[in-house]
Design an enzyme around this catalytic site. Structure first.
Site, short mmCIF file in Angstrom:
data_model
loop_
_atom_site.label_atom_id
_atom_site.label_comp_id
_atom_site.label_asym_id
_atom_site.label_seq_id
_atom_site.Cartn_x
_atom_site.Cartn_y
_atom_site.Cartn_z
N GLY A 10 0.83 -1.22 0.00
CA GLY A 10 0.00 0.00 0.00
C GLY A 10 0.86 1.26 0.00
N ALA A 67 -4.71 -2.29 5.95
CA ALA A 67 -6.07 -1.90 6.35
C ALA A 67 -6.95 -1.95 5.11
CB ALA A 67 -6.07 -0.49 6.91
N TRP A 68 -8.26 -2.10 5.33
CA TRP A 68 -9.20 -1.92 4.24
C TRP A 68 -9.57 -0.44 4.25
CZ3 TRP A 68 -14.99 -3.22 3.51
CH2 TRP A 68 -15.28 -3.20 2.13
N ASP A 109 -7.60 10.27 10.81
CA ASP A 109 -8.37 11.45 11.23
C ASP A 109 -9.88 11.15 11.25
OD1 ASP A 109 -8.09 11.09 8.44
OD2 ASP A 109 -8.58 13.18 8.01
N TYR A 132 -15.80 2.82 8.41
CA TYR A 132 -14.33 2.82 8.33
C TYR A 132 -13.73 3.44 9.60
CZ TYR A 132 -9.67 4.46 6.93
OH TYR A 132 -8.33 4.74 6.90
#
Ligand SMILES: NC(=O)c1ccc[n+]([C@@H]2O[C@H](COP(=O)([O-])OP(=O)(O)OC[C@H]3O[C@@H](n4cnc5c(N)ncnc54)[C@H](OP(=O)(O)O)[C@@H]3O)[C@@H](O)[C@H]2O)c1
Length: 287
Positions: A10, A67-68, A109, A132
């Site tokens: 990623g 992470a997704w 954030d 999320y």
């Protein structure tokens, strides 16, 4: 020293791997060996896979960047979001405890609701608006206080899907360029974030740190700056409100997610440069 990076394929994971290789190349004593675990090598939702990879490689430090991150898709599949972002982090934390590794977790954030009229410090109360955000907050709660948790925002780099690339792609088309002007945040360049992550992680710094480039803007302001840096016509960009987005986004976003890097600032640690400065190199490479 052996270091394992999850999510190594990623944006953030790849930047951390690159930073670790840079460090390794400059070190004669205390060499750094990097195990770059991309999604193909490590599925963090599978406990056995996580435990066996970590037990087999016995890292001293684990950077957990997997992470997704598909914020809107998470709304439609909360089970997957929690399996990867919350339970996946539980698995990585369990494995870290097993081998005595220091864990560095990357959070977001989007754990905040954005209602504060000032930047969010580490000691402000999270209240995520989206699946999320809730799944990433759940991941935070799996991390021991002796380990490092970083919250960052609006990550851009030369790899992966990000808003700098999206702006440049849209600018090549004839269509309108509309970006929201009622969501504020701090763009953060992946290489700057990776430097600070590696610095804090290898020093085994405990606690929660907000780490973003300095300054803030809206997505409208960000898009204008990308075009300006690319030598393109920024006057094409139109400001709109979130309510005017077509199609509307499924996940609600915080209107203000500017992160005060208070822990770094108050402890005298170096802050990241202004976002415009670091974005220049990214745009230079992308064009
Ligand atoms: N991007 C941002 O603006 C931003 C802002 C704040 C915080 N963060 C946090 O920063 C971290 C890194 O994000 P990023 O920007 O680098 O996102 P990214 O480019 O989407 O990278 C995430 C990586 O995790 C992998 N992954 C997804 N599901 C996985 C699973 N079940 N098991 C193992 N690996 C899996 C992905 O692989 P595939 O693509 O092959 O699925 C991808 O390589 C995340 O924790 C994210 O929440 C990002």
């Amino acid at each position: 020293m052996r270091v394992l990076v999850t999510g190594a394929g990623g944006q953030v994971g790849a930047a951390v791997v690159r930073r670790l290789h840079e460090l390794a190349a400059g070190r004669r004593r205390d060499p750094v060996e990097v195990v770059a675990a991309d999604h193909g090598l490590l599925e963090v939702g599978l406990r056995d896979r996580v435990l066996s990879l970590v037990a087999g490689s016995e890292p001293d430090v684990i950077f957990h960047a997997a992470a997704w991150t598909a914020v809107d898709a998470c709304e439609d599949d909360p089970d997957r979001a929690f399996r990867v972002n919350a339970l996946g982090t539980r698995h990585v934390a369990e494995a870290a405890r097993l081998v005595g590794a220091h864990l560095v977790y990357v959070s977001t954030d989007y754990v905040f609701d954005g209602r504060l009229a000032r930047p969010y410090a580490e000691w402000d109360e999270p209240n995520p608006l989206s699946v999320y955000g809730r799944s990433k907050r759940a991941g935070e709660l799996e991390v021991d206080p002796a380990w490092t948790t970083l919250r960052t925002s609006w990550v851009v780099g030369t790899e992966g899907t990000n808003m700098a690339r999206t702006v440049l792609r849209l600018a090549r088309s004839e269509g309108p360029l509309r970006f929201v002007d009622d969501q504020r945040g701090s763009p953060t360049v992946a290489t700057d974030l990776a430097c600070k992550m590696v610095e804090l992680g290898l020093a085994r710094r405990p606690g929660l740190f907000h780490v973003t480039n300095a300054g803030e803007t809206t997505w409208f302001g960000f898009a204008c700056e990308v075009l300006r840096l690319a030598g393109l016509d920024a006057s094409r960009v139109e400001p709109i409100t979130t309510a005017e987005l077509e199609p509307p986004r499924r996940a609600p976003r915080p209107a203000n997610s500017v992160l005060d890097n208070a822990a770094l600032r108050l402890s005298g640690d170096g802050l990241l440069p202004p976002w415009q400065e670091s974005l220049e190199a990214v745009v230079g490479e992308l064009v």
